[in-house]
Design a protein around this motif. Structure first.
Motif, PDB file in Angstrom:
ATOM      1  N   VAL A 174       7.095  12.642 -26.910  1.00  0.00           N
ATOM      2  CA  VAL A 174       7.877  13.276 -28.254  1.00  0.00           C
ATOM      3  C   VAL A 174       7.239  12.973 -29.619  1.00  0.00           C
ATOM      4  CG1 VAL A 174       9.926  12.449 -29.460  1.00  0.00           C
ATOM      5  CG2 VAL A 174      10.026  12.423 -27.107  1.00  0.00           C
ATOM      6  N   GLU A 175       6.658  12.035 -29.780  1.00  0.00           N
ATOM      7  CA  GLU A 175       5.839  11.591 -30.966  1.00  0.00           C
ATOM      8  C   GLU A 175       4.749  12.394 -31.314  1.00  0.00           C
ATOM      9  OE1 GLU A 175       5.818   7.472 -31.160  1.00  0.00           O
ATOM     10  OE2 GLU A 175       8.018   7.045 -31.214  1.00  0.00           O
ATOM     11  N   GLN A 176       4.015  12.407 -30.494  1.00  0.00           N
ATOM     12  CA  GLN A 176       2.452  12.906 -30.803  1.00  0.00           C
ATOM     13  C   GLN A 176       2.093  14.138 -29.781  1.00  0.00           C
ATOM     14  OE1 GLN A 176       0.079   9.591 -30.574  1.00  0.00           O
ATOM     15  NE2 GLN A 176      -0.251   9.405 -28.440  1.00  0.00           N
ATOM     16  N   GLY A 177       2.823  14.373 -28.365  1.00  0.00           N
ATOM     17  CA  GLY A 177       2.822  15.235 -27.725  1.00  0.00           C
ATOM     18  C   GLY A 177       1.708  14.911 -26.597  1.00  0.00           C
ATOM     19  N   TRP A 178       1.266  13.588 -26.485  1.00  0.00           N
ATOM     20  CA  TRP A 178       0.315  13.226 -25.571  1.00  0.00           C
ATOM     21  C   TRP A 178       0.244  11.735 -25.376  1.00  0.00           C
ATOM     22  CZ3 TRP A 178      -3.748   9.957 -26.715  1.00  0.00           C
ATOM     23  CH2 TRP A 178      -4.052   9.614 -27.948  1.00  0.00           C
TER      24      TRP A 178
ATOM     25  N   GLU B 241     -16.292  13.369 -21.986  1.00  0.00           N
ATOM     26  CA  GLU B 241     -14.877  13.000 -22.466  1.00  0.00           C
ATOM     27  C   GLU B 241     -14.115  14.060 -22.665  1.00  0.00           C
ATOM     28  OE1 GLU B 241     -18.056  10.290 -24.494  1.00  0.00           O
ATOM     29  OE2 GLU B 241     -18.161  12.519 -24.136  1.00  0.00           O
ATOM     30  N   LEU B 242     -12.632  14.033 -22.500  1.00  0.00           N
ATOM     31  CA  LEU B 242     -11.759  14.820 -22.898  1.00  0.00           C
ATOM     32  C   LEU B 242     -11.608  14.686 -24.355  1.00  0.00           C
ATOM     33  CD1 LEU B 242      -9.628  16.847 -22.166  1.00  0.00           C
ATOM     34  CD2 LEU B 242      -8.040  14.924 -21.748  1.00  0.00           C
ATOM     35  N   VAL B 243     -11.438  15.997 -25.009  1.00  0.00           N
ATOM     36  CA  VAL B 243     -11.055  15.810 -26.579  1.00  0.00           C
ATOM     37  C   VAL B 243     -10.063  16.622 -26.938  1.00  0.00           C
ATOM     38  CG1 VAL B 243     -11.925  16.352 -28.934  1.00  0.00           C
ATOM     39  CG2 VAL B 243     -13.613  15.872 -27.125  1.00  0.00           C
ATOM     40  N   LEU B 244      -9.024  15.880 -27.449  1.00  0.00           N
ATOM     41  CA  LEU B 244      -7.769  16.600 -27.945  1.00  0.00           C
ATOM     42  C   LEU B 244      -7.852  17.064 -29.223  1.00  0.00           C
ATOM     43  CD1 LEU B 244      -5.109  14.154 -26.113  1.00  0.00           C
ATOM     44  CD2 LEU B 244      -6.378  16.179 -25.033  1.00  0.00           C
ATOM     45  N   TYR B 245      -7.200  18.092 -29.405  1.00  0.00           N
ATOM     46  CA  TYR B 245      -7.312  18.662 -30.952  1.00  0.00           C
ATOM     47  C   TYR B 245      -5.799  18.952 -31.474  1.00  0.00           C
ATOM     48  CZ  TYR B 245     -12.215  19.733 -30.434  1.00  0.00           C
ATOM     49  OH  TYR B 245     -13.455  19.562 -30.033  1.00  0.00           O
ATOM     50  N   ASP B 246      -5.551  19.024 -32.786  1.00  0.00           N
ATOM     51  CA  ASP B 246      -4.534  19.289 -33.403  1.00  0.00           C
ATOM     52  C   ASP B 246      -4.098  20.778 -33.196  1.00  0.00           C
ATOM     53  OD1 ASP B 246      -6.275  20.514 -35.115  1.00  0.00           O
ATOM     54  OD2 ASP B 246      -5.682  19.471 -36.888  1.00  0.00           O
ATOM     55  N   ASP B 247      -2.814  21.342 -33.668  1.00  0.00           N
ATOM     56  CA  ASP B 247      -2.510  22.571 -33.417  1.00  0.00           C
ATOM     57  C   ASP B 247      -3.629  23.638 -33.913  1.00  0.00           C
ATOM     58  OD1 ASP B 247      -0.335  24.347 -32.039  1.00  0.00           O
ATOM     59  OD2 ASP B 247      -0.293  25.055 -34.139  1.00  0.00           O
ATOM     60  N   SER B 248      -4.341  23.308 -35.179  1.00  0.00           N
ATOM     61  CA  SER B 248      -5.387  24.233 -35.654  1.00  0.00           C
ATOM     62  C   SER B 248      -6.458  24.451 -35.035  1.00  0.00           C
ATOM     63  CB  SER B 248      -5.388  23.995 -37.053  1.00  0.00           C
ATOM     64  OG  SER B 248      -5.840  22.623 -37.256  1.00  0.00           O
TER      65      SER B 248
ATOM     66  N   THR C  87      -8.877  22.310 -35.003  1.00  0.00           N
ATOM     67  CA  THR C  87     -10.035  22.065 -36.211  1.00  0.00           C
ATOM     68  C   THR C  87     -10.139  20.407 -36.307  1.00  0.00           C
ATOM     69  OG1 THR C  87      -8.373  21.762 -37.942  1.00  0.00           O
ATOM     70  CG2 THR C  87      -9.630  23.894 -37.649  1.00  0.00           C
ATOM     71  N   GLN C  88      -9.311  19.546 -35.864  1.00  0.00           N
ATOM     72  CA  GLN C  88      -9.328  18.023 -36.008  1.00  0.00           C
ATOM     73  C   GLN C  88      -9.058  17.268 -34.734  1.00  0.00           C
ATOM     74  OE1 GLN C  88      -6.678  16.488 -39.067  1.00  0.00           O
ATOM     75  NE2 GLN C  88      -7.139  14.328 -38.307  1.00  0.00           N
ATOM     76  N   GLN C  89      -9.904  16.952 -34.320  1.00  0.00           N
ATOM     77  CA  GLN C  89      -9.986  15.796 -32.963  1.00  0.00           C
ATOM     78  C   GLN C  89      -8.821  14.644 -33.354  1.00  0.00           C
ATOM     79  OE1 GLN C  89     -13.695  14.293 -32.429  1.00  0.00           O
ATOM     80  NE2 GLN C  89     -14.487  16.341 -31.827  1.00  0.00           N
ATOM     81  N   ILE C  90      -7.887  14.613 -32.518  1.00  0.00           N
ATOM     82  CA  ILE C  90      -6.773  13.902 -32.346  1.00  0.00           C
ATOM     83  C   ILE C  90      -6.955  12.525 -31.332  1.00  0.00           C
ATOM     84  CG2 ILE C  90      -5.487  15.112 -33.398  1.00  0.00           C
ATOM     85  CD1 ILE C  90      -3.848  15.405 -30.709  1.00  0.00           C
ATOM     86  N   ALA C  91      -8.007  12.799 -30.465  1.00  0.00           N
ATOM     87  CA  ALA C  91      -8.223  11.693 -29.377  1.00  0.00           C
ATOM     88  C   ALA C  91      -9.497  11.946 -28.776  1.00  0.00           C
ATOM     89  CB  ALA C  91      -7.082  11.620 -28.573  1.00  0.00           C
ATOM     90  N   ILE C  92     -10.503  11.391 -28.228  1.00  0.00           N
ATOM     91  CA  ILE C  92     -11.450  11.518 -27.386  1.00  0.00           C
ATOM     92  C   ILE C  92     -11.370  10.351 -26.231  1.00  0.00           C
ATOM     93  CG2 ILE C  92     -13.895  11.240 -27.054  1.00  0.00           C
ATOM     94  CD1 ILE C  92     -14.077  11.808 -30.326  1.00  0.00           C
ATOM     95  N   ILE C  93     -11.054  10.975 -24.964  1.00  0.00           N
ATOM     96  CA  ILE C  93     -10.732   9.967 -23.950  1.00  0.00           C
ATOM     97  C   ILE C  93     -11.895   9.984 -22.855  1.00  0.00           C
ATOM     98  CG2 ILE C  93      -9.048   9.801 -22.035  1.00  0.00           C
ATOM     99  CD1 ILE C  93      -7.099  11.216 -23.977  1.00  0.00           C
ATOM    100  N   LYS C  94     -12.141   8.808 -22.614  1.00  0.00           N
ATOM    101  CA  LYS C  94     -13.325   8.651 -21.697  1.00  0.00           C
ATOM    102  C   LYS C  94     -12.686   8.798 -20.059  1.00  0.00           C
ATOM    103  CE  LYS C  94     -15.722   5.111 -24.405  1.00  0.00           C
ATOM    104  NZ  LYS C  94     -16.049   4.055 -24.617  1.00  0.00           N
ATOM    105  N   PRO C  95     -13.220   9.484 -19.366  1.00  0.00           N
ATOM    106  CA  PRO C  95     -12.835   9.680 -17.680  1.00  0.00           C
ATOM    107  C   PRO C  95     -12.900   8.780 -16.786  1.00  0.00           C
ATOM    108  CG  PRO C  95     -14.978  10.606 -18.239  1.00  0.00           C
ATOM    109  CD  PRO C  95     -14.678  10.153 -19.549  1.00  0.00           C
ATOM    110  N   GLN C  96     -12.517   7.394 -17.252  1.00  0.00           N
ATOM    111  CA  GLN C  96     -12.393   6.240 -16.231  1.00  0.00           C
ATOM    112  C   GLN C  96     -11.418   6.459 -15.123  1.00  0.00           C
ATOM    113  OE1 GLN C  96     -11.628   4.225 -19.882  1.00  0.00           O
ATOM    114  NE2 GLN C  96     -13.702   3.335 -20.112  1.00  0.00           N
ATOM    115  N   MET C  97     -11.964   5.608 -13.983  1.00  0.00           N
ATOM    116  CA  MET C  97     -10.912   5.776 -12.933  1.00  0.00           C
ATOM    117  C   MET C  97      -9.510   5.209 -13.197  1.00  0.00           C
ATOM    118  SD  MET C  97     -11.719   4.084  -9.053  1.00  0.00           S
ATOM    119  CE  MET C  97     -12.629   5.440  -8.271  1.00  0.00           C
ATOM    120  N   GLY C  98      -8.637   5.935 -12.491  1.00  0.00           N
ATOM    121  CA  GLY C  98      -7.477   5.585 -12.432  1.00  0.00           C
ATOM    122  C   GLY C  98      -6.561   5.808 -13.891  1.00  0.00           C
TER     123      GLY C  98
END
Length: 212
Positions: free
Chosen positions: A16-20, A150-157, A159-170
């Protein structure tokens, strides 16, 4: 398997707050080990297919956009059934709390070879209400920081990275399919995951098909 009420509430609040939401250790190592063994077997047997972009007449292979191989899960093994049951539980909780009207879940293995990547994209076109919520489960034990992928999540535009997520088991990542643009950075080691989507009953099969 069951999820704790605390984790479910964190998931719902974050959507709800950030979409992810990034959820470490969401799925047990024993289930992930079994799922990883399956995708490795499929790879050895040559049963994975090169992933493309688009569906139907628009489907095409484009190695400049993505380089990974996939196989859809069909519930033929106990580990797959356990994973489908966990996703069914999530579907029920999201429908109960967020009134999303999620009707079905589809998912497939995605294997990125060394050098594999997927450039920035969305999992659903805005306004088409096909894929509503995306999930990514990572199956990589002892993933090292310098291996990339890594999985990189961006804002709606986009242009801005909002998260960089390492592909760790589980680890399970859940995000709103229309809302969050994302990409997979080039990996220096083979990288395995399960990409999935919760859909509406009115879903159409014309949107981009983007495993993660």
């Amino acid at each position: 398997m069951t999820f704790s009420p605390e984790n479910i509430n964190q998931l719902l609040d974050s959507l709800v707050e950030q979409g992810w939401y990034e959820w470490p250790n969401a799925i047990s190592d024993s289930i992930c080990d079994s799922l990883l063994a399956e995708i490795e077997t499929y790879d050895e047997l040559g049963a994975l297919q090169r992933a493309g972009i688009g569906r139907g007449e628009q489907h095409q292979l484009n190695s400049s956009v993505r380089r990974d191989e996939i196989k859809w899960l069909d519930g033929r093994s106990e580990s797959q059934l356990q994973y489908f049951a966990a996703m069914k539980s999530l579907q029920t909780e999201m429908n109960r709390a967020l009134f999303l009207g999620l009707f079905e879940y589809e998912c497939h293995y995605a294997l990125y070879p060394e050098g594999g990547f997927y450039k920035t994209h969305r999992d659903s076109f805005k306004g088409q209400a096909n894929r509503m919520v995306t999930t990514v489960l990572y199956l990589n034990p002892d993933w090292q920081d310098d291996w990339g992928g890594e999985l990189v999540l961006y804002d709606d535009s986009e242009t801005q990275q909002i998260a960089i997520i390492k592909p760790q088991m589980g680890k399970l990542v859940v995000f709103m399919s229309e809302q969050i643009p994302h990409e997979v950075l080039p990996t220096k080691q083979p990288r395995a995951s399960i990409a999935g989507w919760f859909r509406l009953n009115t879903s159409t099969a014309v949107a981009i098909d983007p495993p993660l």
